[in-house]
Scaffold this motif. Structure first.
Motif, mmCIF file in Angstrom:
data_model
loop_
_atom_site.group_PDB
_atom_site.id
_atom_site.type_symbol
_atom_site.label_atom_id
_atom_site.label_comp_id
_atom_site.label_asym_id
_atom_site.label_seq_id
_atom_site.Cartn_x
_atom_site.Cartn_y
_atom_site.Cartn_z
ATOM 1 N N GLU A 15 29.486 -74.756 -100.868
ATOM 2 C CA GLU A 15 29.936 -75.793 -99.956
ATOM 3 C C GLU A 15 30.635 -75.200 -98.740
ATOM 4 O O GLU A 15 31.353 -74.196 -98.845
ATOM 5 N N ALA A 16 30.410 -75.829 -97.591
ATOM 6 C CA ALA A 16 31.127 -75.473 -96.369
ATOM 7 C C ALA A 16 32.444 -76.235 -96.343
ATOM 8 O O ALA A 16 32.471 -77.452 -96.560
ATOM 9 N N LEU A 17 33.520 -75.519 -96.074
ATOM 10 C CA LEU A 17 34.853 -76.132 -96.066
ATOM 11 C C LEU A 17 35.381 -76.367 -94.655
ATOM 12 O O LEU A 17 36.484 -76.862 -94.491
ATOM 13 N N GLY A 18 34.580 -76.009 -93.650
ATOM 14 C CA GLY A 18 35.031 -76.126 -92.263
ATOM 15 C C GLY A 18 35.666 -74.844 -91.775
ATOM 16 O O GLY A 18 36.125 -74.009 -92.561
ATOM 17 N N GLU A 19 35.654 -74.653 -90.462
ATOM 18 C CA GLU A 19 36.238 -73.481 -89.830
ATOM 19 C C GLU A 19 35.622 -72.182 -90.345
ATOM 20 O O GLU A 19 36.284 -71.146 -90.421
ATOM 21 N N GLY A 20 34.343 -72.239 -90.729
ATOM 22 C CA GLY A 20 33.644 -71.057 -91.202
ATOM 23 C C GLY A 20 33.858 -70.705 -92.657
ATOM 24 O O GLY A 20 33.244 -69.779 -93.185
ATOM 25 N N ARG A 21 34.722 -71.441 -93.340
ATOM 26 C CA ARG A 21 35.001 -71.152 -94.752
ATOM 27 C C ARG A 21 33.881 -71.693 -95.636
ATOM 28 O O ARG A 21 33.359 -72.780 -95.397
ATOM 29 N N GLN A 22 33.560 -70.930 -96.676
ATOM 30 C CA GLN A 22 32.550 -71.332 -97.649
ATOM 31 C C GLN A 22 33.051 -71.023 -99.046
ATOM 32 O O GLN A 22 33.725 -70.014 -99.257
#
Length: 319
Positions: free
Chosen positions: A42-49
Motif C-alpha cells: 500500500e502507498a501511504l503518501g509522501e512516497g512511503r510504501q
C-alpha cells in the motif's frame, strides 16, 4: 520464540550465504516445493510504501511473512529508507518461531538474486558492468556482481551524480576501474543493474547493446519503472515469480502495452534446475525482472535463525 535483532544479522549471514539461499529458494520454487502468497502493498503518501510478503517452503519446512516498506524521509532521521522484519512460523502448528531483523537481510537477498541472474544469464566473458542507481542498495548489488564475474570496469549513472561516490568506493576496494557516465554510455556494458525507485524509465532501448544482460531490481510496485518497455520485446525475459513480474514488476509495462505476455517470461529457478534454457547466444539480450518475493526473505531469515541457535545468539522468549 527467538528474537534476532538487526544488530546481529551481519555476524550471522554473509553475502555468500545469501547467494546459496537464493539458489536453493529459486530451485524450490521451480520444483513446486515452495510458493509465495499474494503480496499486500500500500502507498501511504509522501512516497512511503508498506506491505507484506509471505510464503511457504514445504521441502524446507519454512513459513512466514516479511513486514516492511520504503520510507524516503528516513535519511533525515539517520535511518535507511527500507525498514522491515521477518516473522517465521512452524508450518505444522502455526506457532511463531522467530522474529528476525529484515533490513540487512533484504539488501543481501536482493543483491544475491541479481547476482544469481548474472551467474546464470550473463555472457561468461562479460567484463564491463553498468550501474544505474547509486542508493543504499547499489553497493550491495555491486559487491555481489563482482563475486560472480571478473568485471574489469564499472560504469555508473545516478540522477544525483554526487552519490556515485558510494560506487566509486566499492570499486576502489575491489581494485576495479570506475567511470561516471551518462546513460548513453551504457551501450558499452555487458551487464547492467538498475536499482532505482523511479516511476519513469531511465534505461532506454538505445542504451543497451546486443549480448547485454540486465538485472532490473528496483521495480516492486504498480507504477514504478526503470526500463523502456521496448527492451522486453527484444529480449529473453526471466524473473523470480511470473505472477509478480506481470503485476508489480518491471514487466508490468511491457505486458500492459502488449509487447510480451506472461507466457514469454521464464522463472529463473527453472534455469537453475535445468528445466529451462537460459542464454542461447552471445548476441541475445537477457532481462531478469527481480521483483523480490517473500520466499527469498524467509530463506535468509531461516539461515539467520539456524546460525543464531547454533551460536547461542539472540534471545529466546516464551510467547
Amino acid at each position: 520464540m527467538y528474537i534476532i535483532p538487526e544488530r546481529l544479522i551481519a555476524d550471522l549471514v554473509s553475502a555468500e550465504d545469501a547467494f546459496d539461499a537464493m539458489r536453493g529458494c529459486f530451485a524450490a520454487m521451480a520444483d513446486g516445493d515452495a510458493y509465495n502468497f499474494p503480496v499486500i502493498r500500500e502507498a501511504l503518501g509522501e512516497g512511503r510504501q508498506y506491505g507484506f510478503k509471505s510464503g511457504f517452503d514445504r521441502a524446507g519446512a519454512v513459513m512466514g511473512v516479511k513486514s516492511g516498506g520504503y520510507f524516503p524521509g528516513n535519511a533525515a532521521r539517520s535511518l535507511i529508507n527500507h525498514q522491515s522484519c521477518v516473522l517465521l512460523f512452524d508450518p505444522e502448528t502455526g506457532r511463531p518461531t522467530a522474529m528476525v531483523g529484515g533490513n540487512l537481510l533484504t539488501a543481501l537477498r536482493t543483491a544475491a538474486a541479481s547476482a544469481l541472474s548474472i551467474d546464470q544469464l550473463a555472457r561468461p566473458d562479460a567484463q564491463v558492468l553498468g550501474m544505474v542507481g547509486a542508493g543504499h542498495q547499489s553497493a550491495f548489488q555491486l559487491r555481489a556482481a563482482l563475486r560472480v564475474r571478473k568485471f574489469t570496469r564499472v560504469l555508473g549513472w545516478n540522477r544525483n551524480p554526487d552519490r556515485l561516490s558510494r560506487l566509486a568506493e566499492v570499486c576502489a576496494e575491489a581494485g576495479v576501474e570506475f567511470t561516471p557516465v551518462d546513460l548513453a554510455a551504457m551501450q558499452e556494458a555487458d551487464v547492467i543493474i538498475t536499482i532505482t525507485s523511479s516511476n519513469a524509465a531511465s534505461l532506454l532501448a538505445d542504451h543497451v547493446s546486443a549480448g547485454c544482460h540486465i538485472s532490473a531490481m528496483g521495480t516492486d510496485t504498480i507504477g514504478k519503472q526503470e526500463i523502456d518497455p521496448a527492451l522486453f520485446a527484444r529480449a529473453a525475459v526471466f524473473t523470480d515469480e511470473v505472477a509478480q513480474s506481470v503485476t508489480i514488476g518491471e514487466a508490468q509495462h511491457a505486458v500492459a502495452q502488449g509487447l510480451i505476455g506472461r507466457e514469454d517470461i521464464t522463472p529463473l529457478g527453472a534455469v537453475v534446475t535445468g528445466a529451462a534454457e537460459g542464454r542461447v547466444s552471445p548476441d541475445q539480450i537477457t532481462i531478469f525482472d527481480g521483483t523480490g518475493v517473500g520466499l527469498q526473505d524467509l530463506a535468509v531469515a531461516q539461515t539467520a535463525l539456524s546460525r543464531a541457535r547454533a551460536q547461542g545468539l539472540g534471545a529466546e522468549v516464551v510467547f
